[in-house]
Motif scaffolding. Structure first.
Motif, short mmCIF file in Angstrom:
data_model
loop_
_atom_site.label_atom_id
_atom_site.label_comp_id
_atom_site.label_asym_id
_atom_site.label_seq_id
_atom_site.Cartn_x
_atom_site.Cartn_y
_atom_site.Cartn_z
N MET A 161 1.32 -0.91 1.15
CA MET A 161 1.52 -0.24 1.58
C MET A 161 0.67 0.84 2.10
O MET A 161 -0.28 1.13 1.58
CB MET A 161 2.04 0.83 -0.21
N ASN A 162 0.92 2.10 2.73
CA ASN A 162 0.30 2.87 3.00
C ASN A 162 0.35 4.36 2.12
O ASN A 162 1.10 4.58 1.42
CB ASN A 162 1.18 3.48 5.22
N ASP A 163 -0.68 5.81 2.57
CA ASP A 163 -1.28 6.65 2.02
C ASP A 163 0.39 7.40 2.07
O ASP A 163 0.52 7.77 0.50
CB ASP A 163 -1.85 7.43 2.65
N TYR A 164 1.12 7.08 2.88
CA TYR A 164 2.81 7.76 2.14
C TYR A 164 3.50 7.23 2.04
O TYR A 164 4.19 8.23 0.90
CB TYR A 164 3.02 8.01 3.98
N GLU A 165 3.69 5.72 2.17
CA GLU A 165 4.89 5.34 1.17
C GLU A 165 3.26 5.87 -0.97
O GLU A 165 5.14 5.90 -1.27
CB GLU A 165 4.68 3.93 1.21
N HIS A 166 2.84 5.73 -1.02
CA HIS A 166 1.91 5.78 -2.28
C HIS A 166 3.06 7.06 -3.20
O HIS A 166 3.16 7.59 -4.35
CB HIS A 166 1.04 5.99 -2.42
N GLN A 167 3.23 8.24 -2.15
CA GLN A 167 3.60 9.81 -2.55
C GLN A 167 4.63 9.53 -2.87
O GLN A 167 4.71 10.42 -3.89
CB GLN A 167 2.65 10.87 -2.34
N LEU A 168 5.10 9.10 -2.35
CA LEU A 168 6.51 8.69 -2.80
C LEU A 168 7.16 7.89 -4.07
O LEU A 168 8.71 8.04 -4.48
CB LEU A 168 7.38 8.34 -2.19
N ILE A 169 6.81 6.68 -4.80
CA ILE A 169 6.79 5.69 -5.58
C ILE A 169 6.96 6.99 -6.85
O ILE A 169 6.43 7.80 -6.96
CB ILE A 169 5.59 4.92 -5.60
#
Length: 117
Positions: free
Chosen positions: A22-30
């Protein structure tokens, strides 16, 4: 010693876990998000999971657990866009930004604001 016995540990060492993929952008949405509103009607919820799947649902305001509608999706994200494939309504590219722990979504001229549940 077989070639497979030599290559298997090397392959396992260099393979990525789901978190690393996962990229950093995806991590912040989880996580789980709920619409930031004082509405007395319906409230929208969304959950983004690490495995690239998610669910969005609508509850009647003031009646937690009373789900009016639900749609599952798969997703990925870049710095500014969430790409979703909805189970019932197809593909969508939704512009987003996260500021002060709020998720701002924009799609076809409409926007919604979510906070973490």
């Amino acid at each position: 010693m077989s070639v497979l016995a030599i290559l298997l540990p090397v392959f396992l060492f260099f393979s990525c876990s789901d978190d690393e993929a996962m990229n950093d952008y995806e991590h912040q949405l989880i996580g789980r998000w709920v619409e930031d509103t004082d509405s007395h009607g319906e409230i929208f919820h969304a959950e983004f999971r690490k495995d690239g799947t998610g669910t969005q649902w609508i509850e009647n305001y003031g009646v937690p657990g009373h789900v009016v509608a639900e749609d599952r999706f798969t997703w990925s994200a870049t710095e500014t866009t969430i790409f979703m494939t909805m189970e019932y309504s197809g593909d969508a590219a939704i512009e987003y930004v996260i500021r002060e722990n709020k998720l701002y979504l924009s799609y076809d001229g409409d926007y919604m604001v979510y906070v973490r549940e």
